[in-house]
Design a protein around this motif. Structure first.
Motif, PDB file in Angstrom:
ATOM      1  N   HIS A  19       7.513  27.472  33.003  1.00 10.32           N
ATOM      2  CA  HIS A  19       7.998  26.319  33.767  1.00 10.32           C
ATOM      3  C   HIS A  19       7.236  25.088  33.286  1.00 10.32           C
ATOM      4  O   HIS A  19       6.010  25.041  33.380  1.00 10.32           O
ATOM      5  CB  HIS A  19       7.756  26.549  35.264  1.00 10.32           C
ATOM      6  CG  HIS A  19       8.072  25.353  36.093  1.00 10.32           C
ATOM      7  ND1 HIS A  19       9.367  24.959  36.363  1.00 10.32           N
ATOM      8  CD2 HIS A  19       7.256  24.448  36.675  1.00 10.32           C
ATOM      9  CE1 HIS A  19       9.320  23.861  37.094  1.00 10.32           C
ATOM     10  NE2 HIS A  19       8.058  23.525  37.296  1.00 10.32           N
ATOM     11  N   TRP A  20       7.953  24.121  32.773  1.00 12.31           N
ATOM     12  CA  TRP A  20       7.303  22.952  32.178  1.00 12.31           C
ATOM     13  C   TRP A  20       7.434  21.719  33.063  1.00 12.31           C
ATOM     14  O   TRP A  20       8.473  21.469  33.654  1.00 12.31           O
ATOM     15  CB  TRP A  20       7.937  22.625  30.824  1.00 12.31           C
ATOM     16  CG  TRP A  20       7.687  23.651  29.779  1.00 12.31           C
ATOM     17  CD1 TRP A  20       8.565  24.614  29.364  1.00 12.31           C
ATOM     18  CD2 TRP A  20       6.505  23.828  29.008  1.00 12.31           C
ATOM     19  NE1 TRP A  20       7.973  25.377  28.384  1.00 12.31           N
ATOM     20  CE2 TRP A  20       6.721  24.923  28.139  1.00 12.31           C
ATOM     21  CE3 TRP A  20       5.266  23.152  28.964  1.00 12.31           C
ATOM     22  CZ2 TRP A  20       5.754  25.365  27.242  1.00 12.31           C
ATOM     23  CZ3 TRP A  20       4.301  23.601  28.070  1.00 12.31           C
ATOM     24  CH2 TRP A  20       4.551  24.692  27.225  1.00 12.31           C
ATOM     25  N   GLU A  21       6.343  20.961  33.089  1.00 10.56           N
ATOM     26  CA  GLU A  21       6.378  19.653  33.731  1.00 10.56           C
ATOM     27  C   GLU A  21       5.852  18.651  32.727  1.00 10.56           C
ATOM     28  O   GLU A  21       4.898  18.938  32.006  1.00 10.56           O
ATOM     29  CB  GLU A  21       5.474  19.632  34.966  1.00 10.56           C
ATOM     30  CG  GLU A  21       6.126  20.270  36.176  1.00 10.56           C
ATOM     31  CD  GLU A  21       5.185  20.262  37.367  1.00 10.56           C
ATOM     32  OE1 GLU A  21       4.306  19.387  37.425  1.00 10.56           O
ATOM     33  OE2 GLU A  21       5.342  21.143  38.209  1.00 10.56           O
ATOM     34  N   VAL A  22       6.453  17.491  32.697  1.00 12.29           N
ATOM     35  CA  VAL A  22       5.984  16.469  31.779  1.00 12.29           C
ATOM     36  C   VAL A  22       5.064  15.509  32.507  1.00 12.29           C
ATOM     37  O   VAL A  22       5.404  14.987  33.567  1.00 12.29           O
ATOM     38  CB  VAL A  22       7.160  15.685  31.158  1.00 12.29           C
ATOM     39  CG1 VAL A  22       6.651  14.753  30.068  1.00 12.29           C
ATOM     40  CG2 VAL A  22       8.200  16.634  30.604  1.00 12.29           C
ATOM     41  N   TRP A  31       2.774  18.044  28.114  1.00  5.79           N
ATOM     42  CA  TRP A  31       3.540  19.075  28.797  1.00  5.79           C
ATOM     43  C   TRP A  31       2.598  20.082  29.430  1.00  5.79           C
ATOM     44  O   TRP A  31       1.670  20.572  28.778  1.00  5.79           O
ATOM     45  CB  TRP A  31       4.467  19.783  27.826  1.00  5.79           C
ATOM     46  CG  TRP A  31       5.613  18.939  27.379  1.00  5.79           C
ATOM     47  CD1 TRP A  31       6.803  18.785  28.018  1.00  5.79           C
ATOM     48  CD2 TRP A  31       5.686  18.125  26.209  1.00  5.79           C
ATOM     49  NE1 TRP A  31       7.618  17.932  27.302  1.00  5.79           N
ATOM     50  CE2 TRP A  31       6.960  17.510  26.206  1.00  5.79           C
ATOM     51  CE3 TRP A  31       4.796  17.840  25.159  1.00  5.79           C
ATOM     52  CZ2 TRP A  31       7.364  16.639  25.181  1.00  5.79           C
ATOM     53  CZ3 TRP A  31       5.192  16.987  24.161  1.00  5.79           C
ATOM     54  CH2 TRP A  31       6.460  16.393  24.175  1.00  5.79           C
ATOM     55  N   VAL A  32       2.869  20.358  30.667  1.00  4.94           N
ATOM     56  CA  VAL A  32       2.074  21.350  31.363  1.00  4.94           C
ATOM     57  C   VAL A  32       2.995  22.522  31.709  1.00  4.94           C
ATOM     58  O   VAL A  32       3.969  22.361  32.439  1.00  4.94           O
ATOM     59  CB  VAL A  32       1.441  20.767  32.641  1.00  4.94           C
ATOM     60  CG1 VAL A  32       0.652  21.850  33.375  1.00  4.94           C
ATOM     61  CG2 VAL A  32       0.541  19.590  32.290  1.00  4.94           C
ATOM     62  N   GLY A  33       2.697  23.645  31.143  1.00  2.86           N
ATOM     63  CA  GLY A  33       3.528  24.816  31.363  1.00  2.86           C
ATOM     64  C   GLY A  33       2.806  25.829  32.221  1.00  2.86           C
ATOM     65  O   GLY A  33       1.612  26.046  32.067  1.00  2.86           O
ATOM     66  N   THR A  45      -1.905  28.470  33.005  1.00  2.00           N
ATOM     67  CA  THR A  45      -1.343  27.150  32.787  1.00  2.00           C
ATOM     68  C   THR A  45      -1.774  26.687  31.407  1.00  2.00           C
ATOM     69  O   THR A  45      -2.918  26.886  31.020  1.00  2.00           O
ATOM     70  CB  THR A  45      -1.872  26.156  33.828  1.00  2.00           C
ATOM     71  OG1 THR A  45      -1.537  26.652  35.120  1.00  2.00           O
ATOM     72  CG2 THR A  45      -1.244  24.788  33.663  1.00  2.00           C
ATOM     73  N   VAL A  46      -0.877  26.109  30.691  1.00  2.00           N
ATOM     74  CA  VAL A  46      -1.220  25.609  29.366  1.00  2.00           C
ATOM     75  C   VAL A  46      -0.799  24.150  29.282  1.00  2.00           C
ATOM     76  O   VAL A  46       0.235  23.762  29.804  1.00  2.00           O
ATOM     77  CB  VAL A  46      -0.558  26.466  28.261  1.00  2.00           C
ATOM     78  CG1 VAL A  46       0.953  26.493  28.410  1.00  2.00           C
ATOM     79  CG2 VAL A  46      -0.947  25.974  26.874  1.00  2.00           C
ATOM     80  N   PRO A 102       9.757  23.060  26.077  1.00  2.00           N
ATOM     81  CA  PRO A 102      10.488  22.427  27.175  1.00  2.00           C
ATOM     82  C   PRO A 102      11.874  21.995  26.726  1.00  2.00           C
ATOM     83  O   PRO A 102      12.030  21.422  25.659  1.00  2.00           O
ATOM     84  CB  PRO A 102       9.624  21.211  27.511  1.00  2.00           C
ATOM     85  CG  PRO A 102       8.267  21.563  27.024  1.00  2.00           C
ATOM     86  CD  PRO A 102       8.473  22.443  25.825  1.00  2.00           C
ATOM     87  N   GLY A 103      12.850  22.300  27.528  1.00  2.00           N
ATOM     88  CA  GLY A 103      14.209  21.885  27.203  1.00  2.00           C
ATOM     89  C   GLY A 103      14.960  22.873  26.334  1.00  2.00           C
ATOM     90  O   GLY A 103      16.170  22.783  26.197  1.00  2.00           O
TER      91      GLY A 103
END
Ligand SMILES: [Zn+2]
Ligand SMILES: [Zn+2]
Length: 108
Positions: A19-22, A31-33, A45-46, A102-103
């Motif tokens: 799950h990615w957040e920008v 990007w935080v995954g 978390t990466v 992401p995406g």
């Protein structure tokens, strides 16, 4: 108590969906995954920045091969203590993971 899996460097070939957040800015996105490591089962978390500093040892751990690569590489970053973990490894169980960027898969 539950025994943790031992630290072991192993390549995990299947591509994972995290799950990615920008975060960051348009010019310097970050990007935080988040997801869980399939080998040890811990949550992790990466954080991956757009510009990646070279790492002394070389290789692509925690990096993308190219900016357009559909797969990003990282190592397990869980916070559990998997032993025997080398002193220079800050976290994780040693698993080398591939993450869908992401995406990816969303038609973009
Ligand atoms: Zn792990
Ligand atoms: Zn773990």
């Amino acid at each position: 108590m539950t025994a943790l899996s031992p630290y072991r460097v192993v390549e995990h070939a299947p591509v994972l969906s995290f799950h990615w957040e920008v975060h960051g800015t348009d010019d310097a996105p970050l990007w935080v995954g988040s997801g869980s490591c399939p080998l040890c089962g811990c949550a992790m978390t990466v954080t991956i920045g757009y510009v990646q500093p070279p790492i002394p040892k070389g290789g692509f751990l925690g990096r993308r091969k190219t900016p357009d690569s559909p797969v990003w590489y990282t190592s397990c970053r869980c916070e559990s203590l998997h032993i025997p973990r080398p002193a220079h490894v800050p976290a994780g169980c040693g698993a080398m993971l591939r993450l869908a960027r992401p995406g990816a898969g969303n038609g973009s």
